[in-house]
Motif scaffolding. Structure first.
Motif, PDB file in Angstrom:
ATOM      1  N   ASP A  22       0.707  -1.580  -0.107  1.00 20.03           N
ATOM      2  CA  ASP A  22      -0.252  -0.309   0.050  1.00 20.03           C
ATOM      3  C   ASP A  22       0.800   1.091  -0.186  1.00 20.03           C
ATOM      4  N   VAL A  28      -5.941   0.921   1.392  1.00 23.56           N
ATOM      5  CA  VAL A  28      -5.837  -0.576   0.069  1.00 23.56           C
ATOM      6  C   VAL A  28      -4.930  -0.378  -0.928  1.00 23.56           C
ATOM      7  N   SER A  30      -4.324  -1.124  -4.980  1.00 25.82           N
ATOM      8  CA  SER A  30      -4.919  -0.326  -5.933  1.00 25.82           C
ATOM      9  C   SER A  30      -4.064  -1.410  -6.851  1.00 25.82           C
ATOM     10  N   ARG A  31      -4.357  -1.146  -7.899  1.00 22.91           N
ATOM     11  CA  ARG A  31      -4.140  -2.687  -8.988  1.00 22.91           C
ATOM     12  C   ARG A  31      -2.642  -2.019  -9.598  1.00 22.91           C
ATOM     13  N   TRP A  65      -3.707 -10.374  -8.454  1.00 22.62           N
ATOM     14  CA  TRP A  65      -4.492  -9.420  -8.159  1.00 22.62           C
ATOM     15  C   TRP A  65      -5.631  -9.566  -8.159  1.00 22.62           C
ATOM     16  N   ASP A  69      -8.151 -10.543  -4.395  1.00 21.14           N
ATOM     17  CA  ASP A  69      -9.553  -9.781  -5.042  1.00 21.14           C
ATOM     18  C   ASP A  69     -10.005  -9.812  -4.970  1.00 21.14           C
ATOM     19  N   ARG A  75     -10.089  -3.033  -5.747  1.00 18.43           N
ATOM     20  CA  ARG A  75      -8.791  -2.609  -4.496  1.00 18.43           C
ATOM     21  C   ARG A  75      -8.621  -4.025  -3.589  1.00 18.43           C
ATOM     22  N   THR A  77      -8.160  -4.647   0.232  1.00 20.03           N
ATOM     23  CA  THR A  77      -8.202  -4.102   1.764  1.00 20.03           C
ATOM     24  C   THR A  77      -7.345  -5.595   2.046  1.00 20.03           C
TER      25      THR A  77
END
Ligand code: CA
Ligand code: CA
Ligand code: CA
Length: 144
Positions: A22, A28, A30-31, A65, A69, A75, A77
């Motif tokens: 992060d 979060v 992100s990609r 990823w 997710d 996103r 978490t």
């Protein structure tokens, strides 16, 4: 580096890894933050963005990823990460992703990452050069 397997990763360790991923600290991943790992490794090792090993690494990270997710909202978490990191998914998709970073680092494609190649990769992952050198010495138990 400890020899602990995926199933024994502690929450504290997961938090550290999550915080590292992060990059902007908004809670979060992100990609873009996740895939930036590949770009950092590629640029640290002087690989062009369109080199086949870099494209392969991007694909491998994309798989990780998607896997992380769980609710597909774009996103990840900490809860998603924590759940994901405790399952086989970790082994299944993380291993190829880590392998793809290895291929980026193995500049002469001899199947081995030399000390210099390893240090450059770890620096890309935001470790200091010194810590990376020490980490390599820990792994290279026969000092070759
Ligand atoms: Ca973030
Ligand atoms: Ca999500
Ligand atoms: Ca090599």
């Amino acid at each position: 580096m400890s020899g602990a397997g995926a199933a024994t990763i502690t929450d504290a360790a997961k938090r550290r890894i999550f915080a590292m991923l992060d990059a902007d600290g908004d809670g979060v991943v992100s990609r873009a933050e996740y895939l930036a790992r590949v770009d950092r490794a590629a640029s640290a090792l002087g690989r062009g963005a369109d080199h086949p090993v870099v494209s392969a690494a991007r694909r491998a990270h994309e798989v990780v990823w998607q896997d992380m997710d769980a609710d597909r909202d774009g996103r990840v978490t900490f809860e998603e990460y924590r759940t994901w990191a405790g399952y086989d998914a970790f082994e299944r998709s993380c291993r190829p992703a880590l392998g793809s970073l290895f291929d980026i680092a193995d500049l002469d494609a001899d199947g081995y990452v030399s000390r210099d190649e390893f240090v450059r990769l770890r620096v890309a992952a935001r470790n200091t050069e010194e810590a990376a050198a020490a980490a390599f010495d820990d792994l290279d138990t026969d000092r070759d």
